[in-house]
Design a protein around this motif. Structure first.
Motif, PDB file in Angstrom:
ATOM      1  N   THR A 138      13.929  24.948  42.054  1.00 17.27           N
ATOM      2  CA  THR A 138      15.235  25.245  42.657  1.00 17.27           C
ATOM      3  C   THR A 138      15.097  25.538  44.148  1.00 17.27           C
ATOM      4  N   ILE A 139      14.057  26.280  44.520  1.00 13.27           N
ATOM      5  CA  ILE A 139      13.844  26.598  45.942  1.00 13.27           C
ATOM      6  C   ILE A 139      13.581  25.323  46.742  1.00 13.27           C
ATOM      7  N   ILE A 140      12.758  24.427  46.181  1.00 11.65           N
ATOM      8  CA  ILE A 140      12.448  23.174  46.881  1.00 11.65           C
ATOM      9  C   ILE A 140      13.705  22.328  47.037  1.00 11.65           C
ATOM     10  N   LEU A 141      14.499  22.240  45.960  1.00 15.24           N
ATOM     11  CA  LEU A 141      15.750  21.487  46.045  1.00 15.24           C
ATOM     12  C   LEU A 141      16.704  22.126  47.051  1.00 15.24           C
ATOM     13  N   ALA A 142      16.697  23.466  47.095  1.00 18.42           N
ATOM     14  CA  ALA A 142      17.563  24.170  48.049  1.00 18.42           C
ATOM     15  C   ALA A 142      17.186  23.812  49.483  1.00 18.42           C
TER      16      ALA A 142
END
Length: 811
Positions: A138-142
């Motif tokens: 999720t952090i990478i996608l964010a």
């Protein structure tokens, strides 16, 4: 259009998500060396600089400088907004801004649609292949969304600044002095350039400082892919939009024998919107992405190829401090150059607009080079135990910084209003009409590609020569690192490069705002201006200065394009290295990187084919859209009894431009997306050849098209400004040449830059996904997927031409 796109996205996304079910058998990384899983930042505290200053402390100073650069941009923005302007001109600039807002809002929604495709692949790669927990994915996608938001945000800021500046420039010209016509567009450009580079640097420093080391590498990749997607979409769509509008408006001059930017022409507002969509939104997003992706390429290289953790930290901190110095150098150079230009031209009756712009570029280059050597000496006097390394690394960057100054000079040889090549285009048009005009432009473009290509080669060769003297003790493949530093140096004048590029759309719009305001026809306008603003008006001088300045704007728009495409190609070399490291087990097995290995050679051939498809597809979208725009304008233009085109007709032309820009962009993006997956799954070394090929073919295609287009554009400007020959057969010939050059210089060529970088960045994920799937599930499944992706590629290739032909599309 948007609902249809969403429906297509849903179907394609479900197909891609189905791959996850196939790959759910294991999650351990399969690469011994290389790949995003290896991009782990070492502890930045282990290195100290200049007598005891820690790495994080220096980077925090960089954050502060970034904030100051951001404030600089906002102060300039406020100053421009508060400049005096007559209400007739303000109304036009605000109408242009409102249409730009509508366009950009639509594009923002479309960007989210396109992100779904990338998000699916990133989720599969990091979540399924590498087995990252959901929070980490999720952090990478964010961060990929932050990258898109960054490109989109600076693009929005760019159009707002430019639509302030266009009416203020037009109004300032009424005094009959040339200096304000130069100073206001440059101030707008510096506002955009400083804010853009500062925001980019701030975001990357935040990842470096505040994201845990084992997360930072993948977050940098996600961020870079996001901003690359944003830039590619905005460049492609903006380039299509602006040239549909430009051609539609320009051809009316021939058809109806009306003047430039005639207020009765409903295509002119769309043309002004396009100036911002193509020449402001696109370059702003492109510059933001170029700056970031080049940094990510170097970060990836350092983390993968440098042998020692301490050296890694020293190099990482050093390159970011170099970036901070570039902001300082650009700001300092602007203030010095502006003081000199003001003293020299403030009260002048005539000025060479290109002169102070050229001196700004060279002054920034000189100051940047001096600071590069000084700061390197202070920071890394004996990096790796070698007391000579600081000046060697500085010399390599200097090759790129010099390129940022030399390339614009070469571009001016082929595109400036004072160029012999441009004069040849005009001369050939006298007797040969549009035919010889076009042929002469082709000559200028081809010669420019030759000389610019040799110049880049020579500077890279010097960098390579320096890299052979000791850099191999610090890292693997030092020549590749030297090429990455050259690309880094290309951007050594980042804010100034963006500023002189942004100068062009303001000067172009200012001329249009003057005409569209019909200020000359307002009763008692001279008395009103004298009473309200305290100066006497000289309309003829104002129009002359605006037209002449537009020629300088055309030239400097042209100078930035090869710098950005050169950065893309040289930087792509560094990024491709990351893929090679992953595929060769840390450069242990490189025998397939040869034309003796057939898949590699076939990949080289395929890349060239895709470049020629892209230039054709993007031009096809312009051709069809321009046909529809011309068809509508000819049917609805009212020349008798009207002083201005109706707002409704103008908005209809904008709608046509937006419609075909989105259709063209959607087909192009999905072709690039599925082609990257298809060729990555086909064979990894085929894919390496493909990436190298699109970079090299793209470089020369882009330079040729950009400079041929610039020559045609300024040939028309010479006829209009110097020869005062509007409405003559000579003028008609140069208008035709300019309409040929429009998609050359502002659609196909400029969009190749983000397309190359997006393909390379996305290819990092795609090829590792393919190789890992092959190892887990066998070659048969990978081959089947390659065929499926290739079929999808060909579907959208077909749609990009046969589905976009004039006879196939109805309003």
């Amino acid at each position: 259009m948007l609902l249809t796109a969403l429906s297509r996205v849903r179907k394609c996304a479900l197909t891609l998500l189905g791959l996850a079910l196939v790959m759910m058998g294991g999650s351990a990384p399969l690469f011994a060396q290389g790949g995003e899983a290896e991009l782990k930042l070492p502890d930045l505290h282990q290195a100290v600089f200049m007598g005891g200053i820690g790495g994080p402390t220096l980077l925090m100073v960089g954050l502060a400088v970034s904030v100051l650069g951001f404030i600089f941009g906002l102060v300039m923005y406020t100053h421009l907004r508060n400049l005096p302007v007559h209400k007739s001109m303000l109304e036009i600039s605000e109408l242009i801004y409102e249409t730009c807002k509508t366009y950009l809002t639509t594009q923002g929604k479309f960007l989210l649609v396109l992100w779904v495709f990338i998000g699916v692949i990133m989720a599969l790669y990091f979540g399924v292949l590498l087995g990252y927990e959901i929070g980490r994915v999720t952090i990478i996608l964010a961060f990929s969304v932050i990258g898109i938001a960054g490109s989109y945000g600076v693009a929005w800021f760019g159009i707002r600044v430019n639509t302030f500046a266009n009416s203020r420039t037009a109004f300032a010209s009424l005094k009959g002095k040339p200096f304000p016509c130069y100073a206001i567009p440059l101030k707008a450009g510096m506002s955009i350039g400083m804010l853009l580079i500062s925001v980019e640097l701030f975001l990357m420093l935040c990842i470096l400082l505040f994201v845990p080391g084992d997360y930072a590498g993948p977050c940098f990749i996600g961020f870079a892919i996001g901003e690359s997607l944003g830039a590619a979409a905005l460049r492609v769509a903006g380039g299509i939009f602006t040239k549909i509008a430009d051609i539609g408006a320009d051809l009316m001059k021939i058809v109806f024998k009306i003047k430039e930017d005639d207020a009765r022409n409903p295509g002119v507002i769309a043309d002004c919107t396009g100036d911002n969509a193509g020449d402001s939104v696109g370059p702003s997003a492109d510059g933001f992405e170029t700056y970031g992706v080049t940094g990510v390429a170097l970060i990836s290289f350092i983390l993968l190829a440098v042998n020692n953790d301490l050296t890694k930290v020293e190099l990482l901190v050093w390159i970011f401090v170099m970036r901070v110095m570039m902001i300082v150098a650009s700001g300092l150079s602007y203030f010095i150059n502006e003081a000199v230009a003001k003293a020299r031209y403030q009260h002048a009756e005539k000025m060479n607009y290109e002169g102070p712009l050229t001196s700004l570029v060279w002054l920034t280059s000189i100051i940047s080079i001096a600071l590069t050597y000084l700061v390197s000496y202070l920071m890394i006097p004996d990096i790796g135990g070698d007391a000579t390394m600081w000046w060697k690394l500085s010399s390599i960057i200097t090759c790129g910084t010099l390129a940022g100054a030399i390339i614009p000079e070469l571009v001016k040889v082929f595109t400036s209003v004072e160029s012999g090549h441009v004069a040849e285009v005009v001369t050939s048009s006298r007797e040969g009409g549009a035919s010889l005009n076009i042929l002469s432009g082709f000559v200028a473009g081809n010669f420019s590609a030759f000389w610019l290509g040799l110049t880049m080669m020579a500077l890279m060769a010097i960098a390579f020569g320096v890299s052979t003297n000791g850099l191999d003790a610090l890292m693997k493949a030092p020549a590749v690192f030297s090429f990455g530093l050259v690309a880094f140096g290309f951007l050594g004048m980042g804010p100034v490069t963006i500023a002189v590029d942004s100068y062009g759309p303001v000067t172009d719009n200012a001329q249009s705002v003057f005409e569209l305001s019909t200020i000359e026809q307002i009763p008692n306008i001279k008395g009103e201006l004298k009473k309200d603003f305290g100066f006497d008006v000289d309309f003829e001088k104002a129009k002359h200065h605006l037209e002449e300045n537009d020629g300088a704007g055309n030239t400097f728009k042209a100078t930035a394009k090869p710098v950005l495409i050169g950065t893309a190609v040289v930087g792509a070399t560094t990024m491709i290295f990351s893929i090679i490291v992953a595929l060769t087990n840390g450069l242990q097995n490189t025998q397939n990187l040869s034309i003796l290995y057939p898949p590699f050679l076939l990949g080289l051939l395929t890349g060239g084919a895709v470049i020629y498809w892209f230039t054709g597809a993007s031009t096809q979208a312009v051709t069809t859209g321009a046909y529809r725009a011309v068809e509508f304008i000819k049917a609805n233009i009212k020349l008798e009894g009207a002083t201005k085109a109706s707002v409704e007709d103008s908005k209809k032309v904008v709608e046509i431009c937006t419609q075909y820009a989105q259709k063209g962009m959607f087909n192009i993006f999905l072709t690039v997306f599925f082609a990257t997956l298809a060729f990555a799954f086909m064979e990894p070394f085929f894919f390496i050849g493909y990436l190298i090929s699109i970079a090299l073919f793209g470089l020369y295609q882009a330079i040729f098209m950009a400079n041929a287009g610039g020559a045609w554009d300024n040939a028309k400007k010479i006829v209009e400004v110097e020869l005062k020959a509007k409405g003559t057969p000579l003028h008609d010939a140069t208008v035709v040449g300019d309409t040929v050059g429009d998609p050359f210089k502002d659609t196909s060529s400029v969009a190749l830059n983000p397309i190359i970088k997006f393909t390379t960045l996305f290819g990092l994920l795609a090829v590792e996904l393919a190789v890992s799937l092959t190892e887990k599930r066998g070659a048969t499944l990978s081959t089947m997927l390659a065929v499926a992706f290739l079929l999808l590629t060909l579907v959208f290739v077909r749609r990009s031409f046969y589905g976009m032909r004039i006879g196939n599309l109805k309003n």
